[in-house]
Design a protein around this motif. Sequence first.
Motif, mmCIF file in Angstrom:
data_model
loop_
_atom_site.group_PDB
_atom_site.id
_atom_site.type_symbol
_atom_site.label_atom_id
_atom_site.label_comp_id
_atom_site.label_asym_id
_atom_site.label_seq_id
_atom_site.Cartn_x
_atom_site.Cartn_y
_atom_site.Cartn_z
ATOM 1 N N PHE A 194 25.023 -3.413 -6.503
ATOM 2 C CA PHE A 194 24.321 -3.202 -5.240
ATOM 3 C C PHE A 194 24.007 -1.725 -5.083
ATOM 4 O O PHE A 194 24.763 -0.872 -5.540
ATOM 5 C CB PHE A 194 25.189 -3.623 -4.048
ATOM 6 C CG PHE A 194 25.214 -5.094 -3.743
ATOM 7 C CD1 PHE A 194 24.593 -6.023 -4.558
ATOM 8 C CD2 PHE A 194 25.882 -5.555 -2.612
ATOM 9 C CE1 PHE A 194 24.630 -7.382 -4.263
ATOM 10 C CE2 PHE A 194 25.916 -6.907 -2.296
ATOM 11 C CZ PHE A 194 25.295 -7.822 -3.116
ATOM 12 N N GLU A 195 22.911 -1.456 -4.403
ATOM 13 C CA GLU A 195 22.529 -0.095 -4.041
ATOM 14 C C GLU A 195 22.226 -0.073 -2.550
ATOM 15 O O GLU A 195 21.701 -1.040 -1.999
ATOM 16 C CB GLU A 195 21.289 0.323 -4.827
ATOM 17 C CG GLU A 195 20.731 1.702 -4.474
ATOM 18 C CD GLU A 195 19.455 2.035 -5.229
ATOM 19 O OE1 GLU A 195 18.815 3.035 -4.863
ATOM 20 O OE2 GLU A 195 19.081 1.274 -6.158
ATOM 21 N N ILE A 196 22.578 1.011 -1.905
ATOM 22 C CA ILE A 196 22.130 1.293 -0.549
ATOM 23 C C ILE A 196 21.084 2.391 -0.680
ATOM 24 O O ILE A 196 21.348 3.426 -1.289
ATOM 25 C CB ILE A 196 23.279 1.773 0.361
ATOM 26 C CG1 ILE A 196 24.514 0.879 0.202
ATOM 27 C CG2 ILE A 196 22.821 1.838 1.808
ATOM 28 C CD1 ILE A 196 24.309 -0.553 0.580
ATOM 29 N N ALA A 197 19.880 2.159 -0.148
ATOM 30 C CA ALA A 197 18.776 3.112 -0.316
ATOM 31 C C ALA A 197 18.161 3.457 1.036
ATOM 32 O O ALA A 197 17.953 2.583 1.872
ATOM 33 C CB ALA A 197 17.705 2.534 -1.243
ATOM 34 N N THR A 198 17.850 4.728 1.218
ATOM 35 C CA THR A 198 17.269 5.197 2.486
ATOM 36 C C THR A 198 15.761 4.991 2.516
ATOM 37 O O THR A 198 15.109 4.897 1.477
ATOM 38 C CB THR A 198 17.554 6.693 2.692
ATOM 39 O OG1 THR A 198 16.927 7.436 1.627
ATOM 40 C CG2 THR A 198 19.043 6.993 2.712
ATOM 41 N N GLU A 199 15.207 4.973 3.727
ATOM 42 C CA GLU A 199 13.753 4.947 3.883
ATOM 43 C C GLU A 199 13.141 6.293 3.490
ATOM 44 O O GLU A 199 12.003 6.338 3.018
ATOM 45 C CB GLU A 199 13.382 4.636 5.331
ATOM 46 C CG GLU A 199 13.752 3.238 5.787
ATOM 47 C CD GLU A 199 13.389 3.015 7.246
ATOM 48 O OE1 GLU A 199 12.889 3.957 7.904
ATOM 49 O OE2 GLU A 199 13.614 1.895 7.733
ATOM 50 N N ASN A 200 13.864 7.361 3.714
ATOM 51 C CA ASN A 200 13.344 8.705 3.449
ATOM 52 C C ASN A 200 13.610 9.108 1.998
ATOM 53 O O ASN A 200 14.591 8.668 1.406
ATOM 54 C CB ASN A 200 14.015 9.717 4.391
ATOM 55 C CG ASN A 200 15.536 9.698 4.306
ATOM 56 O OD1 ASN A 200 16.189 8.766 4.760
ATOM 57 N ND2 ASN A 200 16.129 10.721 3.701
ATOM 58 N N PRO A 201 12.751 9.966 1.418
ATOM 59 C CA PRO A 201 11.540 10.562 1.992
ATOM 60 C C PRO A 201 10.268 9.748 1.757
ATOM 61 O O PRO A 201 9.239 10.058 2.336
ATOM 62 C CB PRO A 201 11.461 11.896 1.259
ATOM 63 C CG PRO A 201 12.039 11.614 -0.078
ATOM 64 C CD PRO A 201 13.144 10.612 0.156
ATOM 65 N N GLU A 216 0.808 -1.225 0.000
ATOM 66 C CA GLU A 216 0.000 0.000 0.000
ATOM 67 C C GLU A 216 0.838 1.270 0.000
ATOM 68 O O GLU A 216 0.551 2.221 -0.737
ATOM 69 C CB GLU A 216 -0.931 0.020 1.210
ATOM 70 C CG GLU A 216 -1.793 1.274 1.259
ATOM 71 C CD GLU A 216 -2.681 1.357 2.479
ATOM 72 O OE1 GLU A 216 -3.611 2.201 2.490
ATOM 73 O OE2 GLU A 216 -2.442 0.600 3.439
ATOM 74 N N THR A 217 1.887 1.301 0.810
ATOM 75 C CA THR A 217 2.665 2.525 0.982
ATOM 76 C C THR A 217 4.016 2.497 0.275
ATOM 77 O O THR A 217 4.733 3.484 0.290
ATOM 78 C CB THR A 217 2.919 2.792 2.475
ATOM 79 O OG1 THR A 217 3.666 1.705 3.027
ATOM 80 C CG2 THR A 217 1.610 2.937 3.233
ATOM 81 N N GLY A 218 4.363 1.355 -0.337
ATOM 82 C CA GLY A 218 5.707 1.199 -0.888
ATOM 83 C C GLY A 218 6.727 0.970 0.206
ATOM 84 O O GLY A 218 7.806 1.561 0.207
ATOM 85 N N SER A 219 6.385 0.089 1.139
ATOM 86 C CA SER A 219 7.302 -0.220 2.239
ATOM 87 C C SER A 219 8.579 -0.847 1.701
ATOM 88 O O SER A 219 8.544 -1.672 0.777
ATOM 89 C CB SER A 219 6.646 -1.214 3.212
ATOM 90 O OG SER A 219 5.422 -0.732 3.689
ATOM 91 N N ALA A 220 9.706 -0.465 2.300
ATOM 92 C CA ALA A 220 10.968 -1.114 1.951
ATOM 93 C C ALA A 220 10.831 -2.614 2.149
ATOM 94 O O ALA A 220 10.217 -3.079 3.112
ATOM 95 C CB ALA A 220 12.088 -0.563 2.818
ATOM 96 N N GLY A 221 11.390 -3.369 1.212
ATOM 97 C CA GLY A 221 11.279 -4.822 1.269
ATOM 98 C C GLY A 221 10.112 -5.371 0.475
ATOM 99 O O GLY A 221 9.948 -6.587 0.369
ATOM 100 N N THR A 222 9.290 -4.476 -0.112
ATOM 101 C CA THR A 222 8.189 -4.911 -0.989
ATOM 102 C C THR A 222 8.303 -4.317 -2.385
ATOM 103 O O THR A 222 7.501 -4.646 -3.257
ATOM 104 C CB THR A 222 6.812 -4.501 -0.420
ATOM 105 O OG1 THR A 222 6.598 -3.087 -0.620
ATOM 106 C CG2 THR A 222 6.682 -4.831 1.060
ATOM 107 N N ILE A 223 9.263 -3.449 -2.615
ATOM 108 C CA ILE A 223 9.277 -2.609 -3.819
ATOM 109 C C ILE A 223 10.006 -3.309 -4.975
ATOM 110 O O ILE A 223 11.201 -3.604 -4.893
ATOM 111 C CB ILE A 223 9.972 -1.264 -3.528
ATOM 112 C CG1 ILE A 223 9.372 -0.590 -2.297
ATOM 113 C CG2 ILE A 223 9.884 -0.349 -4.744
ATOM 114 C CD1 ILE A 223 10.279 0.475 -1.692
ATOM 115 N N LEU A 224 9.259 -3.545 -6.046
ATOM 116 C CA LEU A 224 9.815 -4.109 -7.279
ATOM 117 C C LEU A 224 9.678 -3.060 -8.364
ATOM 118 O O LEU A 224 8.583 -2.540 -8.597
ATOM 119 C CB LEU A 224 9.047 -5.376 -7.659
ATOM 120 C CG LEU A 224 9.494 -6.115 -8.921
ATOM 121 C CD1 LEU A 224 10.915 -6.652 -8.780
ATOM 122 C CD2 LEU A 224 8.523 -7.256 -9.234
#
Length: 311
Positions: A268-275, A53-61
């Motif tokens: 590899f990418e490191i990605a933040t939770e924000n914004p 629903e919100t695009g939570s990290a760990g669900t995003i494809l």
Amino acid sequence: MEPRILGLHHVTAIAGNAQRNYDFYTRVMGLRFLKKTVNFDDPGTYHFYFGDETGSAGTILTFFPWDHVTPGRRGTGQATEIGYSVPAGSFDFWMKRFEANGITYNKPSEKFGEKYLTFLDPDGLKFELIASKTPDARTPWTTPEVGADVATRGFHTVTLTLASAAATAEILTDVFGYTLLEKHVNRSRYVTDTVPGAAFIDLVEAPGEARSATAGGSVHHIAFRVKDDEAELYIRKKLLDRGLQPTPQIDRDYFHSVYFREPGGVLFEIATENPGFTVDEPLAELGTHLMLPTKHEHLRPQLEKRLAPIG
């Protein structure tokens, strides 16, 4: 406490036809269409985001769809399988659904004590649906056809196929804080204890296998999650100290990113939770508008004519 990697953030792959990609992931798989935007480096190409629903990290494809892309080839130096967590008992639903939609799949099998179902998306991208040993408490996005009793919960595992796994394993353990959980023949499973979901990386060592070719139906890169900019820059410093060559931090509108190629060749990418994804659209309207990076906003009239309508 020392900043840590919080499991997977997203996986980005390459697709062919954009409408076919949209239809498969929203209709067949029942994912939410989170964002319709464009490739930062090739604005004439869409960049699609799917997830919960919100695009939570760990669900995003996410996908870069190119209409005339050539097929890729799975092999070493590549993320070769994307594993989704699904409820136990959901495989019959998914096999019937795949049959009804002409999707290639294999009969269920088992590894590390978990049953899994392998399938290919319309471009040949390889997935596994995994009935986790531990019930997945993440709230799924549901549709009239894909209910909560069968819907994907987000990522479970990403598998990397490598000519040699030792140096990649060191990045996972010494920099990212993962630990070796289990090993069977040439497959080793690493896990982080920082999150309950999207926590596993499998390394498959295949020294005799051909090198991969990244194109249609291939994973472009996998992204690991950190809480914020401070944590990201801390991990970047650790990578620099190991002689790797991470990029500077890059603003990707919905998260901030640092990229590097790990020793086995996988990007590899490191990605933040924000914004997050509501920075430019309200939660209820995610995916309903063409959202452009600021640097490409001046191209909107041309891009709206060039990009095929989706929906």
